[in-house]
Scaffold this active site. Structure first.
Site, PDB file in Angstrom:
ATOM      1  N   HIS A  22       0.840  -1.203   0.000  1.00 29.16           N
ATOM      2  CA  HIS A  22       0.000   0.000   0.000  1.00 29.16           C
ATOM      3  C   HIS A  22       0.875   1.254   0.000  1.00 29.16           C
ATOM      4  O   HIS A  22       2.103   1.168  -0.085  1.00 29.16           O
ATOM      5  CB  HIS A  22      -0.998  -0.036   1.152  1.00 29.16           C
ATOM      6  N   HIS A  25       3.934   1.473   2.380  1.00 34.61           N
ATOM      7  CA  HIS A  25       5.109   0.708   1.935  1.00 34.61           C
ATOM      8  C   HIS A  25       5.806   1.444   0.786  1.00 34.61           C
ATOM      9  O   HIS A  25       7.032   1.556   0.749  1.00 34.61           O
ATOM     10  CB  HIS A  25       4.698  -0.686   1.443  1.00 34.61           C
ATOM     11  N   CYS A 130      -0.898 -10.928  20.866  1.00 32.30           N
ATOM     12  CA  CYS A 130      -1.591 -10.264  19.756  1.00 32.30           C
ATOM     13  C   CYS A 130      -0.968 -10.744  18.452  1.00 32.30           C
ATOM     14  O   CYS A 130       0.223 -10.506  18.205  1.00 32.30           O
ATOM     15  CB  CYS A 130      -1.484  -8.744  19.852  1.00 32.30           C
ATOM     16  N   CYS A 133       0.377  -7.950  16.017  1.00 32.34           N
ATOM     17  CA  CYS A 133       1.708  -7.415  16.348  1.00 32.34           C
ATOM     18  C   CYS A 133       2.760  -8.510  16.387  1.00 32.34           C
ATOM     19  O   CYS A 133       3.948  -8.221  16.449  1.00 32.34           O
ATOM     20  CB  CYS A 133       1.720  -6.767  17.731  1.00 32.34           C
ATOM     21  N   CYS A 148      -5.884  -4.912  21.598  1.00 27.48           N
ATOM     22  CA  CYS A 148      -4.658  -4.255  21.153  1.00 27.48           C
ATOM     23  C   CYS A 148      -5.056  -2.939  20.481  1.00 27.48           C
ATOM     24  O   CYS A 148      -5.906  -2.934  19.585  1.00 27.48           O
ATOM     25  CB  CYS A 148      -3.925  -5.156  20.162  1.00 27.48           C
ATOM     26  N   HIS A 151      -4.578  -3.139  16.621  1.00 21.76           N
ATOM     27  CA  HIS A 151      -5.307  -4.135  15.824  1.00 21.76           C
ATOM     28  C   HIS A 151      -6.761  -4.317  16.237  1.00 21.76           C
ATOM     29  O   HIS A 151      -7.486  -5.088  15.595  1.00 21.76           O
ATOM     30  CB  HIS A 151      -4.537  -5.462  15.829  1.00 21.76           C
ATOM     31  N   LYS A 301      -8.390   7.686   9.234  1.00 20.19           N
ATOM     32  CA  LYS A 301      -7.585   6.539   8.836  1.00 20.19           C
ATOM     33  C   LYS A 301      -8.079   6.026   7.476  1.00 20.19           C
ATOM     34  O   LYS A 301      -9.274   6.117   7.186  1.00 20.19           O
ATOM     35  CB  LYS A 301      -7.787   5.454   9.892  1.00 20.19           C
ATOM     36  N   LYS A 304     -10.881   0.402   3.642  1.00 18.19           N
ATOM     37  CA  LYS A 304     -11.668  -0.010   2.474  1.00 18.19           C
ATOM     38  C   LYS A 304     -13.119   0.441   2.619  1.00 18.19           C
ATOM     39  O   LYS A 304     -13.728   0.919   1.680  1.00 18.19           O
ATOM     40  CB  LYS A 304     -11.619  -1.533   2.317  1.00 18.19           C
TER      41      LYS A 304
END
Ligand code: ME8
Length: 512
Positions: A22, A25, A130, A133, A148, A151, A301, A304
């Site tokens: 994405h 990256h 988790c 992570c 978490c 997540h 954030k 989708k």
């Protein structure tokens, strides 16, 4: 790799390949490429790596869900990253894949080395794990729902026997190291965050996972029922790439190493990793460059369900590689998060088209029409003309005189826009299209056109790390494309009489 030719070793994180690459990256790997090109222009040899992290429970679950053989899945997913990076013009020297046997062998050698030093102990452990992570969590790490915070999932209670690496004996050493190397972790804000994490004693780091739970990993050399913890394996990529333990030049190259990461992986990089290296007797990385996160427009954030995910491959189809690269470097706020959306990228594209693209096309067409397609004489340059060229050349010379850093590359992007603004203002104020019509103003006309062309040449050179294809097009259009770009900003170097070439627009109109 020859040590004599490497003055900088630059790395990005290696990315989990359970999903598609994405924009985050793409950003870190573009940033590394910008830094590489910047240092190459300064005359330094650079070794640059990026790649994929191919072990651990998260990837394992994706393999199981895909129904493919592990190798097939990993290669397909890893190629998605590699192919995108190639498309983005990222000139990596080595693409890391932790599933390679060469890497796994070095991870095992390091584990054995630390085990033989008596630094690893086996004990039973109960904890909250988790999976997102790939880490055990303390209750205090969780949010008010017991999840978490990254997540949004409740960690699983796990009880098992594992191997542990003691971190606490190194805590004071690490605190002292951070305090005595103020530019080690940049920006300093993140050094303070790490110091904050070091206020409390460090828990032992669980460095194993039983194969009954995780089979995708590097087997512990001293206990075949376990694989090693993914971070212990992934961090080692930074030195396995240099063939640690088997390369007489390792220390020389490692002494100039730079890790690019985002703020999410501060703890493994700035606490576990230097301690692992210290236990091995290896000095820490020379510098960390830590950036914030890309978030959606309006500060939300990307997700989708909100439909605000920016897909780098789609942006490339829409706006090309260079507009994306320029936006990312120009708009990342140092030490904070930054916003991105397709609409914002289009704005960035139009800014480049207006600031650089239109200027280049207008002046080239003028040269073609009124100057027989040749660079005119600089003989009649006045003080204002000279000051503009000297100012732009001096600005770029100063920036390229500095070492690469997050500040330097963002200053470079900003200075390109400012230089473009200054030349546009100069061009508008001097009305060369009016001068062109008056034979009595011939010398003045030539001076204004020369000044504009020379400024464009300097801007094109400075753009190379950020927008390599556009930089090449600018220099080629002026008839002075170099084989390799150098940070030589000597002013008034555009030779009179050079034939220019009016090519396609640098940033053609896009459909709305
Ligand atoms: O953490 N904005 O892999 P990962 C900017 N495998 N950068 C972002 C970003 C965002 N929204 N999201 C991700 C891992 N990144 C481990 C690393 S290294 C030894 C092992 C970038 O796929 C940024 O560089 O979760 C971040 O640190 C990295 O991707 C995390 O990638």
């Amino acid at each position: 790799m020859e040590k004599a030719s490497i003055q900088k070793y630059i790395t990005t994180p290696i990315y989990y390949l359970n999903g598609l690459p994405h924009i985050g990256h793409a950003y870190t790997s573009i940033l590394g490429d910008v830094m590489k090109k910047f240092e190459q222009m300064r005359g330094n040899g650079v070794y640059y790596t990026t790649g994929t992290d191919e072990h651990g429970q998260k990837n394992q679950h994706s393999i199981e869900a895909s129904g493919l053989a592990a190798d097939e899945f990993l290669t397909r997913q890893s190629d998605n990253f590699r192919n995108l990076f190639v498309e983005l013009g990222i000139d990596f020297d080595y693409f890391v894949r932790t599933s390679r046997p060469e890497h796994k062998k070095i991870v095992q050698e390091i584990l054995q080395n630390i085990y033989d030093k008596g630094l690893i102990v086996k004990k039973s452990y109960e904890g909250l794990y988790c999976e997102g992570c790939e880490q055990f969590k303390k209750k205090s790490d969780l949010d008010e729902n017991g999840c978490c915070p990254d997540h949004k999932a409740a960690p699983k209670a796990i009880s098992e026997e594992n191997y542990f690496f003691r971190l606490e004996p190194y805590r004071q050493w690490l605190i002292d190291y951070i305090k005595s190397h103020p530019d080690w972790i940049q920006p300093a804000k993140y050094a303070n965050e790490v110091l904050g994490m070091l206020k409390e004693p460090l828990e032992d780091l669980c460095i194993s996972r039983p194969k009954s739970r995780v089979w995708l990993g590097v087997e512990l050399p001293f206990d075949h029922d376990y694989v090693t913890y993914i971070w212990f394996d992934a961090l080692v990529n930074y030195i396995s790439t240099l063939n640690y333990g088997h390369n007489p030049d390792f220390e020389t190259v490692w002494a100039h190493s730079h890790h690019l990461i985002a703020k999410d992986i501060l703890k493994p990089h700035c606490i576990y990793w230097p301690i692992m290296l210290h236990a091995l007797g290896v000095v820490p990385v020379e510098h960390y460059f830590i950036h914030g996160y890309w978030i959606g427009e309006g500060g939300v954030k990307m997700s989708k369900s909100l439909g605000n995910v920016v897909d780098p491959a789609e942006v490339v189809r829409l706006l090309g590689v260079d507009a994306l690269r320029f936006y990312l470097i120009n708009n990342m706020t140092l030490g904070g998060d930054s916003q991105i959306s397709v609409a914002m990228l289009k704005q960035g594209y139009k800014m480049l088209a207006n600031n650089i693209g239109n200027l280049q096309m207008r002046v080239l067409k003028m040269v073609q029409k009124s100057l027989e397609g040749k660079v005119p004489s600089p003989a009649a340059l006045n003080e204002e003309d000279k000051a503009l060229v000297n100012d732009i050349a001096g600005r770029f010379e100063r920036i390229f005189g500095q070492e690469m850093s997050l500040e330097t590359v963002s200053e470079l992007a900003e200075s390109i826009v400012k230089a473009g603004d200054a030349v546009n203002a100069y061009f508008a104020a001097n009305t060369p299209w009016v001068l062109a019509k008056n034979p009595a103003e011939r010398a003045r006309f030539e001076a204004v056109v020369y000044t504009t062309l020379e400024c464009l040449r300097l801007i094109g050179l400075a753009m190379y790390p950020l927008t390599p294809a556009t930089a090449r097009k600018i220099e080629a259009s002026l008839g002075v494309e170099p084989e390799s770009f150098k940070a030589d900003f000597k002013p008034f170097a555009l030779p009179e009489g050079t034939e220019i070439k009016v090519g396609d627009p640098l940033f053609p109109m896009i459909e709305e």
